[in-house]
Design a protein around this motif. Structure first.
Motif, mmCIF file in Angstrom:
data_model
loop_
_atom_site.group_PDB
_atom_site.id
_atom_site.type_symbol
_atom_site.label_atom_id
_atom_site.label_comp_id
_atom_site.label_asym_id
_atom_site.label_seq_id
_atom_site.Cartn_x
_atom_site.Cartn_y
_atom_site.Cartn_z
ATOM 1 N N MET A 183 -40.050 -29.887 6.892
ATOM 2 C CA MET A 183 -40.427 -28.976 5.729
ATOM 3 C C MET A 183 -39.472 -27.709 5.504
ATOM 4 O O MET A 183 -38.909 -27.302 4.681
ATOM 5 C CB MET A 183 -41.644 -28.870 5.340
ATOM 6 C CG MET A 183 -42.675 -29.989 5.137
ATOM 7 S SD MET A 183 -42.099 -31.022 3.393
ATOM 8 C CE MET A 183 -43.570 -32.028 3.602
ATOM 9 N N SER A 184 -39.767 -27.277 6.694
ATOM 10 C CA SER A 184 -39.182 -25.567 6.798
ATOM 11 C C SER A 184 -37.555 -25.707 6.790
ATOM 12 O O SER A 184 -36.966 -24.776 6.317
ATOM 13 C CB SER A 184 -39.510 -25.216 8.080
ATOM 14 O OG SER A 184 -39.441 -25.970 9.030
ATOM 15 N N GLY A 185 -36.848 -26.881 7.196
ATOM 16 C CA GLY A 185 -35.467 -27.093 7.046
ATOM 17 C C GLY A 185 -35.105 -27.015 5.492
ATOM 18 O O GLY A 185 -33.751 -26.600 5.500
ATOM 19 N N ALA A 238 -34.649 -18.496 11.257
ATOM 20 C CA ALA A 238 -34.880 -18.471 12.878
ATOM 21 C C ALA A 238 -35.671 -19.951 13.267
ATOM 22 O O ALA A 238 -36.584 -20.277 12.802
ATOM 23 C CB ALA A 238 -35.490 -17.454 13.318
ATOM 24 N N GLU A 239 -34.835 -20.523 14.450
ATOM 25 C CA GLU A 239 -35.452 -21.890 14.903
ATOM 26 C C GLU A 239 -35.495 -21.929 16.373
ATOM 27 O O GLU A 239 -34.163 -21.708 16.937
ATOM 28 C CB GLU A 239 -34.577 -23.122 14.123
ATOM 29 C CG GLU A 239 -35.155 -24.282 14.711
ATOM 30 C CD GLU A 239 -36.436 -24.596 14.796
ATOM 31 O OE1 GLU A 239 -37.122 -25.095 13.611
ATOM 32 O OE2 GLU A 239 -37.047 -24.783 15.856
ATOM 33 N N VAL A 240 -36.404 -22.004 16.980
ATOM 34 C CA VAL A 240 -36.355 -21.741 18.484
ATOM 35 C C VAL A 240 -35.853 -23.471 19.025
ATOM 36 O O VAL A 240 -35.346 -23.210 20.123
ATOM 37 C CB VAL A 240 -37.618 -21.613 19.321
ATOM 38 C CG1 VAL A 240 -37.971 -20.119 19.162
ATOM 39 C CG2 VAL A 240 -38.710 -22.632 18.754
ATOM 40 N N THR A 267 -43.340 -21.559 10.450
ATOM 41 C CA THR A 267 -43.596 -22.176 11.855
ATOM 42 C C THR A 267 -44.744 -23.171 11.501
ATOM 43 O O THR A 267 -45.257 -22.580 10.628
ATOM 44 C CB THR A 267 -43.720 -21.169 12.903
ATOM 45 O OG1 THR A 267 -44.947 -20.274 12.305
ATOM 46 C CG2 THR A 267 -42.538 -20.315 13.062
ATOM 47 N N SER A 268 -44.873 -23.933 12.652
ATOM 48 C CA SER A 268 -46.156 -24.830 11.998
ATOM 49 C C SER A 268 -47.504 -24.480 12.690
ATOM 50 O O SER A 268 -48.027 -25.066 13.650
ATOM 51 C CB SER A 268 -45.954 -26.238 12.685
ATOM 52 O OG SER A 268 -45.136 -27.186 11.944
ATOM 53 N N LEU A 269 -47.896 -23.480 11.915
ATOM 54 C CA LEU A 269 -49.207 -22.672 12.414
ATOM 55 C C LEU A 269 -50.710 -23.373 12.047
ATOM 56 O O LEU A 269 -51.549 -23.085 12.672
ATOM 57 C CB LEU A 269 -49.333 -21.374 12.004
ATOM 58 C CG LEU A 269 -48.538 -20.499 12.991
ATOM 59 C CD1 LEU A 269 -48.112 -18.993 12.379
ATOM 60 C CD2 LEU A 269 -49.392 -20.014 14.212
ATOM 61 N N HIS A 270 -50.162 -24.687 11.230
ATOM 62 C CA HIS A 270 -51.445 -25.283 11.282
ATOM 63 C C HIS A 270 -51.652 -25.931 12.525
ATOM 64 O O HIS A 270 -52.830 -26.779 12.704
ATOM 65 C CB HIS A 270 -51.322 -26.610 10.162
ATOM 66 C CG HIS A 270 -50.017 -27.571 10.560
ATOM 67 N ND1 HIS A 270 -48.910 -27.192 10.463
ATOM 68 C CD2 HIS A 270 -50.226 -28.598 11.256
ATOM 69 C CE1 HIS A 270 -47.912 -28.245 10.867
ATOM 70 N NE2 HIS A 270 -48.818 -29.129 11.362
ATOM 71 N N ASN A 271 -50.726 -26.104 13.726
ATOM 72 C CA ASN A 271 -50.866 -26.793 14.529
ATOM 73 C C ASN A 271 -50.433 -25.844 15.733
ATOM 74 O O ASN A 271 -49.600 -25.962 16.519
ATOM 75 C CB ASN A 271 -50.023 -27.831 14.602
ATOM 76 C CG ASN A 271 -49.928 -28.573 15.984
ATOM 77 O OD1 ASN A 271 -50.627 -28.817 16.816
ATOM 78 N ND2 ASN A 271 -48.693 -29.295 16.281
HETATM 79 N N1 LIG Z 1 -45.977 -24.265 1.393
HETATM 80 C C1 LIG Z 1 -45.346 -25.469 1.411
HETATM 81 O O1 LIG Z 1 -45.076 -25.969 0.306
HETATM 82 C C2 LIG Z 1 -45.389 -26.151 2.706
HETATM 83 C C3 LIG Z 1 -44.725 -27.388 2.549
HETATM 84 C C4 LIG Z 1 -44.441 -27.772 3.864
HETATM 85 C C5 LIG Z 1 -44.912 -27.350 4.846
HETATM 86 N N2 LIG Z 1 -45.397 -26.134 5.152
HETATM 87 C C6 LIG Z 1 -45.958 -25.888 6.154
HETATM 88 O O2 LIG Z 1 -44.993 -25.194 6.796
HETATM 89 C C7 LIG Z 1 -45.128 -25.337 8.072
HETATM 90 C C8 LIG Z 1 -43.766 -25.893 8.780
HETATM 91 O O3 LIG Z 1 -43.629 -27.451 8.207
HETATM 92 P P1 LIG Z 1 -42.418 -28.262 8.926
HETATM 93 O O4 LIG Z 1 -42.652 -29.591 8.390
HETATM 94 O O5 LIG Z 1 -41.107 -27.578 8.860
HETATM 95 O O6 LIG Z 1 -42.860 -28.180 10.340
HETATM 96 P P2 LIG Z 1 -41.883 -28.620 11.746
HETATM 97 O O7 LIG Z 1 -43.003 -28.546 13.015
HETATM 98 O O8 LIG Z 1 -41.247 -29.694 11.543
HETATM 99 O O9 LIG Z 1 -41.020 -26.856 11.663
HETATM 100 C C9 LIG Z 1 -41.453 -25.876 12.185
HETATM 101 C C10 LIG Z 1 -40.306 -25.394 13.016
HETATM 102 O O10 LIG Z 1 -40.800 -24.114 13.238
HETATM 103 C C11 LIG Z 1 -40.121 -24.064 14.850
HETATM 104 N N3 LIG Z 1 -40.537 -22.704 15.382
HETATM 105 C C12 LIG Z 1 -42.023 -22.615 15.939
HETATM 106 N N4 LIG Z 1 -42.213 -21.478 16.115
HETATM 107 C C13 LIG Z 1 -41.264 -20.758 16.157
HETATM 108 C C14 LIG Z 1 -40.767 -19.326 16.451
HETATM 109 N N5 LIG Z 1 -41.626 -18.560 16.806
HETATM 110 N N6 LIG Z 1 -39.394 -18.890 15.944
HETATM 111 C C15 LIG Z 1 -38.728 -19.662 15.360
HETATM 112 N N7 LIG Z 1 -38.936 -21.294 15.200
HETATM 113 C C16 LIG Z 1 -40.220 -21.557 15.409
HETATM 114 C C17 LIG Z 1 -40.292 -25.085 15.281
HETATM 115 O O11 LIG Z 1 -39.492 -25.280 16.496
HETATM 116 C C18 LIG Z 1 -40.138 -26.299 14.322
HETATM 117 O O12 LIG Z 1 -38.969 -26.845 14.172
HETATM 118 C C19 LIG Z 1 -46.182 -26.195 8.577
HETATM 119 O O13 LIG Z 1 -47.417 -25.497 8.831
HETATM 120 C C20 LIG Z 1 -46.263 -26.847 7.102
HETATM 121 O O14 LIG Z 1 -47.665 -27.308 6.774
HETATM 122 C C21 LIG Z 1 -45.558 -25.498 3.905
#
Ligand SMILES: NC(=O)c1ccc[n+]([C@@H]2O[C@H](COP(=O)([O-])OP(=O)(O)OC[C@H]3O[C@@H](n4cnc5c(N)ncnc54)[C@H](O)[C@@H]3O)[C@@H](O)[C@H]2O)c1
Length: 674
Positions: free
Chosen positions: A259-261, A277-279, A346-350
């Motif tokens: 999603m963050s993409g 930023a993406e690790v 970042t995926s802080l739900h997890n």
């Molecule tokens: N507000 C919204 O509408 C909405 C929608 C979708 C997702 N979200 C939330 O956003 C979060 C991300 O969702 P996602 O689907 O992209 O998850 P994802 O896990 O696919 O992507 C998160 C990315 O963050 C990267 N990451 C983690 N720690 C990092 C750090 N310290 N620095 C840089 N990169 C880091 C990970 O490598 C990963 O690729 C989730 O918690 C999701 O629930 C919010």
């Protein structure tokens, strides 16, 4: 390419379900984006139970081989995915006619399931994870095989019941009933801690369905680009004067995952400089190659120089930065780079299983610590969150507008002891995007992420549907009240540019924010176009769970509800039940999604439009309730915009009678000696 020969092999394999002969063991595909190893949480006895649970899907004669193999999977990955049973055919959304079926509606669901597992769409396809690190469609490949077989053989007089990826079976029902009922992660309430999820998921009895992963409604990052664009445009509107331009202003955030993409793309559409930023190098490269970010940078000094140049030249630019977000916040402060808008995805739900990678550790070091030293990893995450919050606070003191983007950043940072609490008890220093933007501007009026998929797989059908939606919204806008003109305008611009923005990954899908009136009128026009043969095959309607009525989540979707009911889950439960008897083709209800297990209850639906009269009746009834349920609840919580919307709807729809709140004067309360 689909040839007659491989299409008949595909059909045969789908109809077969679990194969007659034990498939060969497969090597794990090189280059696959592998899910992190999950925590080793089961006792020795529980490991045996997990293996017994997995083996019940498969014939006894294979058990001696598979028992050992499943134990190896459990040791290597923390889960039993049954990699051997992954089919050899390619998994992607084929045209609906390619699926063997006795029910067209079931065929449409197969298409949606395959889209959620398509390697071009899914985050960890080998582990059946669509997005968010743990958003599962199924727990293992046997569940996938059985489910596809059930869908291929079921009729419109049966309903398939899905328990967290497990197909419990087909039950007799009726043509008007949903074809599939999905539950994901539903627990007896006391058993919803993060470790409960780890344990019961490892045992193979529950899964984290995220929102649209476990409900087959994910359409790639497009689904989120629109919402992110709306959020970002309005975030800039909040801080810039009318005459100022967004060009050359920096939006700093993190995550280039499922999603963050979407963030860099949304930044480009909004017209700012986006630094994301993406690790995980693989994720950063993937998003750059897919064109979702303009440039990819690996080195911090290069990043600083490139951003400074873009600021000077007032460029519209999106940068995928391979590195940790904490380091970027700190470096930008040192270098005096002014960040206008900041967030985090970042995926802080997890947080403890690879959703958040702490600063100071490499990606690989973190991954090994997650499984080998989970307690130390937790400490590192919390330290990193404190550092991140500290750096963000310094920026906001300079004037940055920071918002929580619904990933539980503020919640986890507060749990880590970071300085993120505000002056009012229990409230954070920073708003969530729902409190400030999406809640009052969209959800309370009924605007939310409506979406559709053209099951022919033909881009011309999608073009036609875009034209229809644009025409319908433009007509509605002519008489829309001033309160919703801005929203109508943003959505019309969006749909007008949707094709140009090249948003389709996987199925031929479109997202479009719309209110109840817009959704029903667009859907009805699609149904007529299908009947007239202008659109060549059925359309699947749906939405993100992250919407007006589908989700109860006190720190996200319902964070702008302030009557105390934000901690209740009645709305999402009513919604799924209400949708199920108003014509949904499938419905789903999940524990967890977005902000984490136990933190949210959310549901959604799919509705197949086939040009029939039945579909017309269903869309009118379902879409009306699906939106107005949430508006009614939001108006009862005394939200002004929802009160406006519900009163307007009651004037138009005499059968709608909603209980309205009597508002209390503040002075009266001030005078009470409490
Ligand atoms: N507000 C919204 O509408 C909405 C929608 C979708 C997702 N979200 C939330 O956003 C979060 C991300 O969702 P996602 O689907 O992209 O998850 P994802 O896990 O696919 O992507 C998160 C990315 O963050 C990267 N990451 C983690 N720690 C990092 C750090 N310290 N620095 C840089 N990169 C880091 C990970 O490598 C990963 O690729 C989730 O918690 C999701 O629930 C919010």
């Amino acid at each position: 390419m689909i040839t007659t020969a491989n299409s008949s092999v595909f059909q045969k394999e789908i109809q077969q379900g679990i194969p007659d002969n034990l498939p060969d063991k497969k090597a794990y595909p090189s280059g696959a984006n592998r899910a992190p190893k999950r925590k080793d949480i089961l006792s020795a006895e529980e490991k045996k139970l997990a293996i017994m649970n997995a083996l019940r899907y498969l014939p006894k004669k294979w058990h001696p081989i598979l028992a050992k193999e499943f134990l190896d999977e459990l040791k290597a990955y923390g889960r039993i995915y049954m990699h051997r049973f992954k089919p050899d055919y390619d998994i992607y959304a084929r045209p609906i006619s390619a699926y063997p079926s006795k029910s067209k509606k079931a065929a449409a669901i197969m298409l949606m399931i395959q889209n959620n597992l398509d390697p071009a769409v899914a985050q960890h396809p080998e582990e059946l994870i669509t997005y968010g690190g743990n958003g599962a469609v199924f727990q293992n490949w046997a569940q996938y095989l059985l489910t596809m077989k059930y869908l291929a053989t079921m009729t419109d007089e049966q309903t398939l019941h899905m328990y967290s990826g497990h197909p419990m079976g087909l039950f007799p029902s009726s043509n008007d009933a949903p074809r599939v009922i999905v539950t994901n992660g539903m627990m007896v309430p006391n058993y919803s801690s993060p470790d409960d999820l780890e344990k019961f998921n490892a045992l193979g009895v529950t899964q984290y369905g995220q929102m649209t992963a476990g409900s087959y409604m994910y359409i790639g990052p497009q689904g989120i680009v629109h919402g992110t664009t709306i959020t970002l445009m309005n975030a800039f509107r909040k801080i810039l004067t009318k005459d100022d331009t967004i060009k050359g202003k920096v939006f700093l955030t993190s995550g280039l995952g499922g999603m963050s993409g979407a963030q860099p793309k949304a930044g480009d559409i909004t017209g700012c400089i986006t630094v994301c930023a993406e690790v995980n190098e693989k994720a950063a490269i993937k998003r750059h190659e897919q064109g979702w970010a303009n440039i990819l940078i690996h080195d911090m000094n290069t990043l600083v120089q490139r951003v400074q140049k873009a600021q000077t030249d007032k460029e519209v630019l999106s940068i995928a930065f391979h590195g940790n977000i904490v380091d970027v916040w700190e470096k930008f402060y040192e270098e005096n780079i002014f960040v206008h808008v900041g967030s985090d995805q970042t995926s802080l739900h997890n947080p403890w299983s690879g959703g958040y990678y702490p600063a100071g550790l490499s990606f690989e070091e973190s991954n090994s610590m997650i499984s080998n030293e989970p307690d130390l990893f937790k400490q590192k995450v919390q330290e990193s969150l404190r550092r991140q919050a500290k750096a963000i606070n310094k920026h906001t003191e300079r004037g940055t507008y920071f918002f929580d983007y619904g990933n539980a950043f503020l919640l986890e940072a507060s749990r880590a002891g970071a300085d993120v609490m505000g002056e009012k008890e229990g409230q954070f220093k920073y708003p969530t995007y729902v409190q400030d933007i999406l809640g009052p501007m969209c959800f309370d009026y009924g605007f939310g992420p409506f979406r559709w998929v053209c099951t022919s797989g033909n881009p011309e059908d999608l073009d036609k549907s875009d034209d229809i939606a644009l025409h319908v919204l433009s007509e509605i806008q002519k008489t829309a009240p001033p309160e919703i003109q801005l929203q109508m305008n943003d959505n019309i611009i969006w749909i007008n540019n949707a094709k140009k923005n090249k948003l389709v990954v996987g199925s031929q899908a479109r997202i479009l924010y719309a209110d109840a009136e817009g959704r029903a009128k667009i859907a009805s026009a699609f149904n007529s176009a299908i009947l007239a043969g202008e659109i060549s095959a059925p359309i699947v309607l749906g939405r993100d769970h992250h919407d007006v009525s589908g989700t109860d989540s006190p720190y996200r979707e319902t964070s702008n509800i302030h009557d105390g009911s934000q901690f209740t889950a009645d709305m999402s439960i009513h919604n799924v039940i209400g949708d199920s008897f108003r014509g949904a083709t499938w419905v789903s209800i999940h524990n967890g999604g977005g902000v984490g297990w136990g933190e949210v209850s959310n549901g959604g639906f799919g509705l197949v439009l086939d040009g029939s009269e039945q579909a017309e009746k269903q869309l009118q009834s379902l879409l009306f309730y699906d939106v107005n349920n949430g508006i009614a609840r939001r108006s009862w919580a005394r939200n002004d915009e929802a009160l406006f919307a519900v009163k307007r709807e009651m004037q138009r729809s005499p059968n709608l009678r909603v209980t309205l709140p009597n508002l209390v004067d503040d002075d009266l309360l001030q005078g009470l000696d409490v």
